[in-house]
Design an enzyme around this catalytic site. Structure first.
Site, PDB file in Angstrom:
ATOM      1  N   GLY A  76       0.839  -1.195   0.000  1.00 23.64           N
ATOM      2  CA  GLY A  76       0.000   0.000   0.000  1.00 23.64           C
ATOM      3  C   GLY A  76       0.868   1.236   0.000  1.00 23.64           C
ATOM      4  N   CYS A  77       0.440   2.261   0.688  1.00 23.46           N
ATOM      5  CA  CYS A  77       1.167   3.523   0.739  1.00 23.46           C
ATOM      6  C   CYS A  77       2.573   3.315   1.308  1.00 23.46           C
ATOM      7  CB  CYS A  77       0.396   4.527   1.604  1.00 23.46           C
ATOM      8  SG  CYS A  77       1.281   6.068   1.862  1.00 23.46           S
ATOM      9  N   PHE A  78       3.571   3.792   0.592  1.00 20.89           N
ATOM     10  CA  PHE A  78       4.938   3.577   1.066  1.00 20.89           C
ATOM     11  C   PHE A  78       5.255   4.329   2.349  1.00 20.89           C
ATOM     12  CE2 PHE A  78       6.198   6.169  -2.962  1.00 20.89           C
ATOM     13  CZ  PHE A  78       5.796   7.378  -2.411  1.00 20.89           C
ATOM     14  N   TRP A  79       4.512   5.365   2.694  1.00 18.65           N
ATOM     15  CA  TRP A  79       4.747   6.060   3.967  1.00 18.65           C
ATOM     16  C   TRP A  79       4.542   5.089   5.132  1.00 18.65           C
ATOM     17  CZ3 TRP A  79       1.193  10.900   3.042  1.00 18.65           C
ATOM     18  CH2 TRP A  79       1.764  11.720   2.057  1.00 18.65           C
ATOM     19  N   CYS A  80       3.517   4.256   5.049  1.00 19.49           N
ATOM     20  CA  CYS A  80       3.233   3.287   6.115  1.00 19.49           C
ATOM     21  C   CYS A  80       4.324   2.226   6.199  1.00 19.49           C
ATOM     22  CB  CYS A  80       1.896   2.588   5.868  1.00 19.49           C
ATOM     23  SG  CYS A  80       0.442   3.643   6.002  1.00 19.49           S
TER      24      CYS A  80
END
Length: 179
Positions: A13-17
């Site tokens: 999913g979102c690479f920030w996570c």
């Protein structure tokens, strides 16, 4: 002299996570947010968000296999995202948010495939695992402002409501593996 570290590319999913989780993990030397296994070179975030590049948001994970095993890296991966939803993680929808593991060698690919087969056979998730497992074909680091995003922007709304709770859950569940 050979490099003592191993690399693997994880799309959850979102690479920030994903970056925020792995940055806290013992044995991890470096986590770089980026884009992998798609159709274009040198993509921009805007291009990837369009959903037609074939690229996945991912992290390049450089880790010391003497300090943390690939199996432990994979346990964290499958505990911190939903591997049963194709092209979606929470409110993030599109092929760029697919679940994927992109490997850097035949032995690593075989180990990941064994792990995923065993996990799927366990029925742990109550639904089929749709995680893509393939050799890495390309990786492009994301723009600088995406790197260490959660660490630098913990009060940003997405970080407060999505990344922060995910990191807290991870830290509780994997306390023994924290730096």
């Amino acid at each position: 002299m050979s490099d003592p570290f191993e690399r693997i590319y994880l799309a959850g999913g979102c690479f920030w996570c994903t970056e925020a989780v792995y940055a806290r993990l013992r044995g991890v030397q470096q986590v770089t947010s980026g884009y992998c296994n798609g159709d274009i070179d040198h993509p921009s975030y805007e291009q990837v968000c369009g959903g037609d590049t074939g690229l996945a948001e991912c992290v390049e994970l450089v880790f010391d296999p003497q300090a943390i095993t690939l199996e432990q890296v994979l346990q964290v991966f499958f505990a911190t995202h939903d591997p049963t939803t194709p092209n979606r993680q929470g409110n993030d929808v599109g092929t760029q948010y697919r679940s994927g593991i992109y490997t850097t060698g035949a032995a690593q690919l075989a180990e990941v495939q064994r792990f995923v087969r065993a996990l799927a056979a366990s029925g742990k998730f109550g639904a089929p695992i749709v995680t893509e497992v393939e050799p890495l074909t390309r990786f492009w680091p994301a723009e600088d402002y995406h790197q260490e995003f959660f660490a630098l922007n913990p009060r940003q709304p997405y970080c407060s409501f999505v990344v922060g709770p995910k990191v807290q859950k991870f830290e509780h569940q994997f306390a023994a593996l924290l730096k």
